[in-house]
Write a protein that holds these residues in place. Sequence first.
Motif, PDB file in Angstrom:
ATOM      1  N   GLY A   1      -6.961  30.401  29.109  1.00 44.72           N
ATOM      2  CA  GLY A   1      -7.326  30.538  30.517  1.00 44.72           C
ATOM      3  C   GLY A   1      -6.673  31.747  31.165  1.00 44.72           C
ATOM      4  N   ASP A   2      -7.349  32.272  32.187  1.00 42.83           N
ATOM      5  CA  ASP A   2      -6.849  33.425  32.937  1.00 42.83           C
ATOM      6  C   ASP A   2      -7.168  33.199  34.412  1.00 42.83           C
ATOM      7  OD1 ASP A   2      -6.423  35.760  30.712  1.00 42.83           O
ATOM      8  OD2 ASP A   2      -8.191  34.553  30.206  1.00 42.83           O
ATOM      9  N   HIS A   3      -6.256  33.602  35.265  1.00 41.83           N
ATOM     10  CA  HIS A   3      -6.553  33.552  36.697  1.00 41.83           C
ATOM     11  C   HIS A   3      -5.892  34.724  37.401  1.00 41.83           C
ATOM     12  CE1 HIS A   3      -2.601  31.463  36.596  1.00 41.83           C
ATOM     13  NE2 HIS A   3      -2.418  32.164  37.691  1.00 41.83           N
ATOM     14  N   VAL A   4      -6.319  34.912  38.634  1.00 36.19           N
ATOM     15  CA  VAL A   4      -5.705  35.930  39.491  1.00 36.19           C
ATOM     16  C   VAL A   4      -5.215  35.221  40.744  1.00 36.19           C
ATOM     17  CG1 VAL A   4      -6.063  38.088  40.755  1.00 36.19           C
ATOM     18  CG2 VAL A   4      -7.394  37.634  38.674  1.00 36.19           C
ATOM     19  N   LEU A   5      -3.962  35.458  41.101  1.00 34.93           N
ATOM     20  CA  LEU A   5      -3.393  34.844  42.303  1.00 34.93           C
ATOM     21  C   LEU A   5      -3.296  35.908  43.402  1.00 34.93           C
ATOM     22  CD1 LEU A   5      -2.040  32.148  43.247  1.00 34.93           C
ATOM     23  CD2 LEU A   5       0.135  33.185  42.640  1.00 34.93           C
ATOM     24  N   LEU A   6      -3.740  35.514  44.585  1.00 33.31           N
ATOM     25  CA  LEU A   6      -3.656  36.411  45.748  1.00 33.31           C
ATOM     26  C   LEU A   6      -2.741  35.781  46.794  1.00 33.31           C
ATOM     27  CD1 LEU A   6      -7.455  37.107  45.910  1.00 33.31           C
ATOM     28  CD2 LEU A   6      -5.759  38.900  45.631  1.00 33.31           C
ATOM     29  N   ALA A   7      -1.829  36.566  47.335  1.00 33.34           N
ATOM     30  CA  ALA A   7      -0.914  36.052  48.363  1.00 33.34           C
ATOM     31  C   ALA A   7      -0.524  37.219  49.271  1.00 33.34           C
ATOM     32  CB  ALA A   7       0.317  35.421  47.717  1.00 33.34           C
ATOM     33  N   PRO A   8      -1.491  37.722  50.031  1.00 31.58           N
ATOM     34  CA  PRO A   8      -1.195  38.903  50.855  1.00 31.58           C
ATOM     35  C   PRO A   8      -0.264  38.563  52.025  1.00 31.58           C
ATOM     36  CG  PRO A   8      -3.439  38.131  51.265  1.00 31.58           C
ATOM     37  CD  PRO A   8      -2.885  37.272  50.156  1.00 31.58           C
ATOM     38  N   PRO A   9       0.364  39.593  52.601  1.00 27.83           N
ATOM     39  CA  PRO A   9       1.236  39.366  53.761  1.00 27.83           C
ATOM     40  C   PRO A   9       0.482  38.703  54.914  1.00 27.83           C
ATOM     41  CG  PRO A   9       1.529  41.586  52.894  1.00 27.83           C
ATOM     42  CD  PRO A   9       0.361  41.003  52.170  1.00 27.83           C
ATOM     43  N   PHE A  10       1.226  37.976  55.731  1.00 29.84           N
ATOM     44  CA  PHE A  10       0.617  37.223  56.844  1.00 29.84           C
ATOM     45  C   PHE A  10       0.075  38.152  57.935  1.00 29.84           C
ATOM     46  CE2 PHE A  10       3.855  33.458  56.191  1.00 29.84           C
ATOM     47  CZ  PHE A  10       3.422  33.347  54.881  1.00 29.84           C
ATOM     48  N   ILE A  11       0.358  39.442  57.840  1.00 31.66           N
ATOM     49  CA  ILE A  11      -0.049  40.398  58.883  1.00 31.66           C
ATOM     50  C   ILE A  11      -1.386  41.060  58.572  1.00 31.66           C
ATOM     51  CG2 ILE A  11       2.306  40.911  59.666  1.00 31.66           C
ATOM     52  CD1 ILE A  11       2.210  43.405  57.787  1.00 31.66           C
ATOM     53  N   VAL A  12      -2.060  40.641  57.507  1.00 32.27           N
ATOM     54  CA  VAL A  12      -3.333  41.308  57.142  1.00 32.27           C
ATOM     55  C   VAL A  12      -4.401  41.082  58.213  1.00 32.27           C
ATOM     56  CG1 VAL A  12      -3.217  41.394  54.610  1.00 32.27           C
ATOM     57  CG2 VAL A  12      -3.976  39.284  55.731  1.00 32.27           C
ATOM     58  N   ASP A  13      -5.326  42.048  58.319  1.00 33.52           N
ATOM     59  CA  ASP A  13      -6.481  41.883  59.209  1.00 33.52           C
ATOM     60  C   ASP A  13      -7.764  41.917  58.370  1.00 33.52           C
ATOM     61  OD1 ASP A  13      -7.010  44.553  58.629  1.00 33.52           O
ATOM     62  OD2 ASP A  13      -6.166  45.288  60.511  1.00 33.52           O
ATOM     63  N   ARG A  14      -8.899  41.844  59.071  1.00 37.73           N
ATOM     64  CA  ARG A  14     -10.194  41.754  58.361  1.00 37.73           C
ATOM     65  C   ARG A  14     -10.438  42.970  57.462  1.00 37.73           C
ATOM     66  NH1 ARG A  14     -11.592  38.130  62.263  1.00 37.73           N
ATOM     67  NH2 ARG A  14     -12.749  36.440  61.256  1.00 37.73           N
TER      68      ARG A  14
ATOM     69  N   ASP B   1      -8.230  44.846  56.059  1.00 38.44           N
ATOM     70  CA  ASP B   1      -7.368  44.750  54.866  1.00 38.44           C
ATOM     71  C   ASP B   1      -8.002  43.814  53.831  1.00 38.44           C
ATOM     72  OD1 ASP B   1      -5.424  46.280  56.189  1.00 38.44           O
ATOM     73  OD2 ASP B   1      -4.442  44.483  57.009  1.00 38.44           O
ATOM     74  N   ILE B   2      -8.513  42.681  54.325  1.00 34.07           N
ATOM     75  CA  ILE B   2      -9.116  41.699  53.409  1.00 34.07           C
ATOM     76  C   ILE B   2     -10.307  42.328  52.683  1.00 34.07           C
ATOM     77  CG2 ILE B   2     -10.366  39.472  53.310  1.00 34.07           C
ATOM     78  CD1 ILE B   2      -7.508  38.905  53.983  1.00 34.07           C
TER      79      ILE B   2
END
Length: 450
Positions: free
Chosen positions: A408-421, A423-424
């Motif tokens: 199995g393989d996955h990608v984890l995303l955990a961007p900073p809480f200050i991101v905006d649209r 950035d996403i």
Amino acid sequence: MTRILHRRIGATPPVAVEGRGIELFDAAGKAYIDASGGAAVSCLGHGHPEVIAALHRQLDRLAYAHTAFFTSEAAEELADLLIEDAPAGLSHVYLVSGGSEAIESALKMARQYFVEQGEPQRRHIIARRQSYHGNTLGALAAGGNEWRRARFKPLLIETHHIDPCYAYRLQREGESDETYAARAAGQLEDKIRQLGSDQVIAFVAETVVGATAGAVPPVADYLKRIRAICDRYGVLLILDEVMCGSGRTGTFYACEQDGVVPDLVALAKGLGGGYQPLGAVLLSPQIFDAFANGSGFFQHGHTYAGHPMAAAAGLATQKIIRQDNLLANVVAMGDELEQRLLERLGNHHHVGDIRGRGLFRGVEMVADRSTKRTFDPELKLNARIKAEAMARGLMVYPMGGTVDGRFGDHVLLAPPFIVDRADISRIVERLGDAIDAAIASIPAPARVEG
Ligand SMILES: Cc1ncc(COP(=O)(O)O)c(C=O)c1O
């Protein structure tokens, strides 16, 4: 030539020289969007002026005072703030320097609690397969990732593992969330009975599984059932919120969303936002009182526990999150991230599942969506995705062994809480391109063409 034993010998990583907002810059001037916060750490992004100012102030007054001699203003204030926000039922804080230390401390607190209570025969720790609780020996023994454990097995204390609550892989066709939750939680009851109900110290679980499985939240009332089983047998519930806590899922404690209060909860990573190494254990009054009315102390300690600089970093980070109402942004941008991931990858032939809560999201890769067959681990799809993402100036946190420690393989995303649209959008665009390029680099017979 480097004198550092890097994570991969022969693959010296780029030199990071600066961080600003959601980006890190290497020595060649290349920018990387930090869409994983390192490993779900940098919740305020990089170079936050208010945290830096708070650290300067602390350093100018007091860098270090050993906790055998002193407490500090920063540590006391941080503890007050953590308890103020904690669900009723958690009353005291034990400060350490990271996640593994927090788990080690929680395990020892749980054991000492029963010794103080006159139940010294209790000795078993139950945890879940595919969990990660840290790399020190106690935390590694509790963890359920076979690949991480195998090499060190002869050194690990005896622990016991049940299945995780992992709906994508383990929920049966047509099974309701409620039925699956009952079945998955029932494994804990079976295990406690098998070991002897007066022999078990604690059950340890990540509220939302992070590094080893890729942001897997529990279904329905799974954790409520787990809490009830622990109560029935007098077993302590330790929730590991080192990765998923401190606001990452949209509430400060991830377990708030599950309506449960653990006896012990471990925090780290986002607690100090990466500005200093910091971890914490919150404990219930029941455990505190057992120590207070018993031996009068917790038999543990580290030289850097409660370090004033670390406490100051945590305090500043947490004050900013509250002052700027950033958890509301975690919820809003978390929904946005989920939407954008679904649009870009929801119909992708090699994406089996997109899951998570808040700004904590996982994308599970499969060779075949209909059978959920994984890619051959030898192909190292997760490493290919990481390399393609880094080439595109994007930091994400891919990992292999999602299913059982090997496959199995996955990608984890955990961007900073200050991101905006915007950035996403950039994050999802680059991630989509990186995944496509990684898949394209794999020899065709190893994947199903679409
Ligand atoms: C859930 C969880 N627990 C514990 C740890 C260990 O934390 P540390 O690396 O700070 O020792 C980690 C680290 O990734 C983690 O994700």
